[in-house]
Each structure stands twice: as C-alpha cells, then as structure tokens.
Design a protein around this motif. Structure first.
Motif, PDB file in Angstrom:
ATOM      1  N   ASN A  62       0.771  -1.320  -0.113  1.00  0.00           N
ATOM      2  CA  ASN A  62      -0.099  -0.108   0.108  1.00  0.00           C
ATOM      3  C   ASN A  62       0.926   1.319   0.078  1.00  0.00           C
ATOM      4  O   ASN A  62       0.663   2.390   0.695  1.00  0.00           O
ATOM      5  N   GLN A  63       1.797   1.137  -0.770  1.00  0.00           N
ATOM      6  CA  GLN A  63       2.752   2.401  -0.995  1.00  0.00           C
ATOM      7  C   GLN A  63       3.715   2.851   0.224  1.00  0.00           C
ATOM      8  O   GLN A  63       3.985   3.957   0.222  1.00  0.00           O
ATOM      9  N   ILE A  64       3.703   1.834   1.418  1.00  0.00           N
ATOM     10  CA  ILE A  64       4.374   2.108   2.179  1.00  0.00           C
ATOM     11  C   ILE A  64       5.673   1.677   2.339  1.00  0.00           C
ATOM     12  O   ILE A  64       6.147   0.599   2.110  1.00  0.00           O
ATOM     13  N   ASP A  65       6.833   2.474   2.262  1.00  0.00           N
ATOM     14  CA  ASP A  65       8.262   2.365   2.047  1.00  0.00           C
ATOM     15  C   ASP A  65       8.582   1.556   3.403  1.00  0.00           C
ATOM     16  O   ASP A  65       8.540   1.871   4.466  1.00  0.00           O
ATOM     17  N   PRO A  66       9.157   0.033   3.244  1.00  0.00           N
ATOM     18  CA  PRO A  66       9.270  -0.567   4.247  1.00  0.00           C
ATOM     19  C   PRO A  66      10.526  -0.137   5.196  1.00  0.00           C
ATOM     20  O   PRO A  66      10.689  -0.483   6.263  1.00  0.00           O
ATOM     21  N   SER A  67      11.389   0.558   4.444  1.00  0.00           N
ATOM     22  CA  SER A  67      12.651   1.102   4.962  1.00  0.00           C
ATOM     23  C   SER A  67      12.159   2.084   6.132  1.00  0.00           C
ATOM     24  O   SER A  67      13.109   2.376   6.868  1.00  0.00           O
ATOM     25  N   ARG A  68      10.820   2.577   6.183  1.00  0.00           N
ATOM     26  CA  ARG A  68      10.781   3.695   6.740  1.00  0.00           C
ATOM     27  C   ARG A  68       9.794   3.202   8.187  1.00  0.00           C
ATOM     28  O   ARG A  68       9.485   3.865   8.976  1.00  0.00           O
ATOM     29  N   LEU A  69       9.546   1.764   8.418  1.00  0.00           N
ATOM     30  CA  LEU A  69       8.920   1.298   9.265  1.00  0.00           C
ATOM     31  C   LEU A  69       9.794   1.247  10.503  1.00  0.00           C
ATOM     32  O   LEU A  69      10.999   0.758  10.418  1.00  0.00           O
ATOM     33  N   GLU A  70       9.328   1.238  11.681  1.00  0.00           N
ATOM     34  CA  GLU A  70      10.204   1.134  12.875  1.00  0.00           C
ATOM     35  C   GLU A  70      10.549  -0.420  12.797  1.00  0.00           C
ATOM     36  O   GLU A  70       9.925  -1.416  12.624  1.00  0.00           O
ATOM     37  N   LYS A  71      11.833  -0.625  13.087  1.00  0.00           N
ATOM     38  CA  LYS A  71      12.457  -2.002  13.514  1.00  0.00           C
ATOM     39  C   LYS A  71      12.134  -2.531  14.751  1.00  0.00           C
ATOM     40  O   LYS A  71      11.893  -1.536  15.692  1.00  0.00           O
ATOM     41  N   THR A  72      12.082  -3.841  14.740  1.00  0.00           N
ATOM     42  CA  THR A  72      11.827  -4.599  15.885  1.00  0.00           C
ATOM     43  C   THR A  72      13.013  -4.489  16.704  1.00  0.00           C
ATOM     44  O   THR A  72      14.131  -4.551  16.278  1.00  0.00           O
ATOM     45  N   ASN A  73      12.813  -4.606  18.141  1.00  0.00           N
ATOM     46  CA  ASN A  73      13.858  -4.617  19.075  1.00  0.00           C
ATOM     47  C   ASN A  73      13.575  -5.435  20.164  1.00  0.00           C
ATOM     48  O   ASN A  73      13.287  -4.898  21.227  1.00  0.00           O
ATOM     49  N   ILE A  74      13.491  -6.713  19.732  1.00  0.00           N
ATOM     50  CA  ILE A  74      13.027  -7.633  20.907  1.00  0.00           C
ATOM     51  C   ILE A  74      14.163  -7.966  21.584  1.00  0.00           C
ATOM     52  O   ILE A  74      15.229  -8.537  21.527  1.00  0.00           O
ATOM     53  N   LEU A  75      13.992  -7.724  22.965  1.00  0.00           N
ATOM     54  CA  LEU A  75      15.146  -8.182  24.048  1.00  0.00           C
ATOM     55  C   LEU A  75      14.536  -9.271  24.827  1.00  0.00           C
ATOM     56  O   LEU A  75      13.277  -9.415  25.153  1.00  0.00           O
ATOM     57  N   ALA A  76      15.650  -9.958  25.349  1.00  0.00           N
ATOM     58  CA  ALA A  76      15.156 -11.190  25.894  1.00  0.00           C
ATOM     59  C   ALA A  76      14.482 -10.603  27.598  1.00  0.00           C
ATOM     60  O   ALA A  76      15.936 -10.365  28.410  1.00  0.00           O
ATOM     61  N   VAL A  77      13.577 -10.315  27.777  1.00  0.00           N
ATOM     62  CA  VAL A  77      13.116  -9.766  28.930  1.00  0.00           C
ATOM     63  C   VAL A  77      13.091 -11.044  29.818  1.00  0.00           C
ATOM     64  O   VAL A  77      12.177 -12.068  29.656  1.00  0.00           O
ATOM     65  N   PRO A  78      13.622 -11.104  31.157  1.00  0.00           N
ATOM     66  CA  PRO A  78      13.404 -12.163  32.146  1.00  0.00           C
ATOM     67  C   PRO A  78      11.919 -12.506  32.451  1.00  0.00           C
ATOM     68  O   PRO A  78      11.246 -11.544  32.677  1.00  0.00           O
ATOM     69  N   LEU A  79      11.575 -13.902  32.398  1.00  0.00           N
ATOM     70  CA  LEU A  79      10.150 -13.814  32.635  1.00  0.00           C
ATOM     71  C   LEU A  79       9.867 -13.507  34.256  1.00  0.00           C
ATOM     72  O   LEU A  79       8.650 -13.141  34.139  1.00  0.00           O
ATOM     73  N   ASP A  80      10.712 -13.526  34.967  1.00  0.00           N
ATOM     74  CA  ASP A  80      10.348 -12.806  36.403  1.00  0.00           C
ATOM     75  C   ASP A  80       9.822 -11.571  36.310  1.00  0.00           C
ATOM     76  O   ASP A  80       8.999 -10.911  36.953  1.00  0.00           O
ATOM     77  N   ASN A  81      10.336 -10.669  35.246  1.00  0.00           N
ATOM     78  CA  ASN A  81       9.895  -9.249  35.045  1.00  0.00           C
ATOM     79  C   ASN A  81       8.701  -9.055  34.558  1.00  0.00           C
ATOM     80  O   ASN A  81       7.848  -8.268  34.853  1.00  0.00           O
ATOM     81  N   ILE A  82       8.396 -10.038  33.733  1.00  0.00           N
ATOM     82  CA  ILE A  82       6.896 -10.133  32.992  1.00  0.00           C
ATOM     83  C   ILE A  82       6.197 -10.685  34.036  1.00  0.00           C
ATOM     84  O   ILE A  82       4.908 -10.044  34.040  1.00  0.00           O
ATOM     85  N   SER A  83       6.441 -11.567  34.737  1.00  0.00           N
ATOM     86  CA  SER A  83       5.445 -12.089  35.789  1.00  0.00           C
ATOM     87  C   SER A  83       5.218 -11.092  36.989  1.00  0.00           C
ATOM     88  O   SER A  83       3.919 -11.124  37.262  1.00  0.00           O
ATOM     89  N   GLN A  84       6.257 -10.404  37.013  1.00  0.00           N
ATOM     90  CA  GLN A  84       5.635  -8.990  38.050  1.00  0.00           C
ATOM     91  C   GLN A  84       4.811  -8.471  37.476  1.00  0.00           C
ATOM     92  O   GLN A  84       3.996  -7.890  38.494  1.00  0.00           O
ATOM     93  N   ILE A  85       4.698  -7.931  36.242  1.00  0.00           N
ATOM     94  CA  ILE A  85       3.868  -7.042  35.808  1.00  0.00           C
ATOM     95  C   ILE A  85       2.335  -7.502  35.817  1.00  0.00           C
ATOM     96  O   ILE A  85       1.299  -7.089  36.117  1.00  0.00           O
ATOM     97  N   ILE A  86       2.448  -9.151  35.496  1.00  0.00           N
ATOM     98  CA  ILE A  86       1.130  -9.725  35.299  1.00  0.00           C
ATOM     99  C   ILE A  86       0.592  -9.953  36.804  1.00  0.00           C
ATOM    100  O   ILE A  86      -0.717  -9.845  36.974  1.00  0.00           O
ATOM    101  N   LYS A  87       1.595 -10.424  37.584  1.00  0.00           N
ATOM    102  CA  LYS A  87       0.983 -10.792  38.839  1.00  0.00           C
ATOM    103  C   LYS A  87       0.432  -9.814  39.891  1.00  0.00           C
ATOM    104  O   LYS A  87      -0.213  -9.526  41.006  1.00  0.00           O
ATOM    105  N   SER A  88       1.289  -8.507  39.612  1.00  0.00           N
ATOM    106  CA  SER A  88       1.189  -7.210  40.458  1.00  0.00           C
ATOM    107  C   SER A  88      -0.207  -6.472  39.968  1.00  0.00           C
ATOM    108  O   SER A  88      -0.660  -5.413  40.574  1.00  0.00           O
ATOM    109  N   ARG A  89      -0.751  -6.706  39.074  1.00  0.00           N
ATOM    110  CA  ARG A  89      -2.037  -6.147  38.440  1.00  0.00           C
ATOM    111  C   ARG A  89      -3.021  -6.355  39.358  1.00  0.00           C
ATOM    112  O   ARG A  89      -3.302  -7.436  39.942  1.00  0.00           O
ATOM    113  N   ARG A  90      -3.665  -5.207  39.697  1.00  0.00           N
ATOM    114  CA  ARG A  90      -4.867  -5.086  40.729  1.00  0.00           C
ATOM    115  C   ARG A  90      -5.896  -4.416  40.057  1.00  0.00           C
ATOM    116  O   ARG A  90      -5.877  -3.551  39.512  1.00  0.00           O
ATOM    117  N   SER A  91      -7.149  -4.745  40.602  1.00  0.00           N
ATOM    118  CA  SER A  91      -8.586  -4.070  40.085  1.00  0.00           C
ATOM    119  C   SER A  91      -8.636  -3.128  41.298  1.00  0.00           C
ATOM    120  O   SER A  91      -9.075  -3.158  42.100  1.00  0.00           O
TER     121      SER A  91
END
Length: 263
Positions: A62-91
C-alpha cells in the motif's frame, strides 16, 4: 484491495514472504523470485507480515516504504520481570481525583492498536471519557437504569447516599466499541481492553473493569446510549475505569494454579 510490489533488486529469493503470508498471496516464480497471486491479493488482510519478515525491505505494501517502518527490537526480558507485571496487576477500586495526562492516554491507546484482532480487521475504536461532568452524567444514568431492576437496585441506593459503587471515584472511563460484523469484535475489544489494563498497571496507573456500566449498556438503556452517542451500528463492548490509585499494594495475593487438561 491492497497494492503490493516486490523490488527484485533487493529480493534475495529467501521466500520468507511465501512462508509467512497467511492468505497465500505470494508464490515462487520460475526464476526464483516471489510472484503475486492476483486472485489471492483481494484476500489480503493488511497484516504486514510480508514487510515485517523481509530483511531486505524488498516489499512495498500500500505504497508504504518498508525502510521507513520501525525496526523490531526484541530484548530477552526475564520471565520474572514479565510475571511481576502480570501478578502485580490489581483491580483498583479507590481512585484519586487527579486526571491522567492526555499524552499518557494517547500512548496507551496507540499501543493497544497492536493487540491482535480477528483477521487483522482492526475494528476496535475508543471512546475516552475525560470530562468529570460527563463521568457524572454517565454515573447518574447507570444509577437510573439500576432503579428499573431488582438485581441492581443496590447501585441506585448507594448512589442516592453519595456512595459511588459504579465508578469507584475514577476520573476516567475508557470504552472499547465496534460496529464490525466480522464476528470477532467482542473478543477483539476485550483483548484491547485487557492490553490497556496491563499497560496502565505497568506504568503506575490504576484500572478496573466497569462491569455495572457495561451491563447497563448491554441492556440498551436508551438514556445512557444517548449520552455515549456512538456512531450508528456501533456498541460498547468493553470498558475500564482509569486513574491513579489511592493506595499502594505491597503483596501479591494467592491464586490457584492453572486448571489444565492436556490431550
């Protein structure tokens, strides 16, 4: 219909686009370059997989220049960090009166656009209640609806006594709505709202599902529908109360382990 072009000067014939396209738009040509199946092109869901997977930026969608798209920057986030976000969520059910900055709201909702939707239909839209006056009008309307019911009359009783069970004093309401008939709009809106809830929690913003408000919406209570003034054919599907929590939480409460059946 989407427009697709392949730059043969950049293409390395790795066929990643062929392997990743969910609707089989690409096929291998006799010379090894991918070719576009024009019949399947009309089935394109604009997911962008082809551009995302091509390391050579050889595909223009759709005429979108791929070179202008944001690059992925996937870092190996420790599972403990992700689990803290999920488990610390409160209503959160005790909110400060302080409003959220609009920049924060926009950042959250723009990120929610990356939540998955059925067939990449991207039909989730948002109505964000920013005004305290509008919050009061919606609260009063939900209380009026509650008076017409036996099951939820306690909401109206509390409202009359100045107790806000409906929104718990939250300064804002984020409503995910859709008019799509794709078939996945209810799930799509709920996924988007759940994404918003986790984003908010990760940034110190409190959230809670606005269940009583949604029940009144699902009951098609006309005075409430008029206040929301959604486009014709659209319905409120998911909603979160948002604001800063009055209290901090220092423990993660117990939850049952997952009940799983493997087959």
């Amino acid at each position: 219909m989407s427009t697709l072009t392949i730059d043969h000067a950049l293409c390395k014939k790795d066929h990643l686009c062929i392997k990743e396209c969910p609707v089989n738009i690409f096929q291998a040509g006799k010379d090894g370059f991918p070719i576009i199946n024009s019949e399947n092109l009309q089935r394109c869901i604009f997911c962008g997989h082809c551009q995302a997977v091509c390391p050579q930026c050889a595909i223009t969608l759709n005429q979108i220049d791929p070179s202008r798209l944001e690059k992925t920057n996937i870092l190996a986030v420790p599972l403990d960090n992700i689990s803290q976000i999920i488990k610390s969520r409160r209503s959160i059910r005790n909110f400060k009166k302080e409003s959220l900055p609009r920049e924060t709201i926009n950042n959250f909702l723009n990120l929610c656009s990356y939540a998955p939707t059925g067939g990449n239909n991207q039909s989730v839209k948002w109505l964000f209640v920013e005004s305290r006056d509008t919050m009061n009008r919606i609260r009063e309307s939900v209380a009026s609806w509650a008076r017409t019911t036996e099951k939820f009359s306690f909401l109206a009783d509390a409202f009359d006594r100045g107790i806000d069970i409906i929104f718990r004093g939250a300064p804002h309401l984020a409503i995910a709505y859709s008019g799509s008939e794709y078939g996945s709009e209810q799930i799509d809106c709920c996924i988007a709202a759940s994404t918003l809830e986790l984003l908010a929690s990760s940034q110190g913003v409190g959230a809670c599902w606005a269940g009583f408000f949604l029940i009144a919406c699902f009951a098609s209570y006309n005075p409430l529908i008029k206040i929301l003034d959604l486009p014709e054919g659209n319905k409120a599907i998911a909603a979160l109360m948002l604001g800063y929590s009055q209290h901090s939480f220092c423990r993660i409460p117990f939850r049952k382990t997952a009940d799983v059946k493997y087959i």
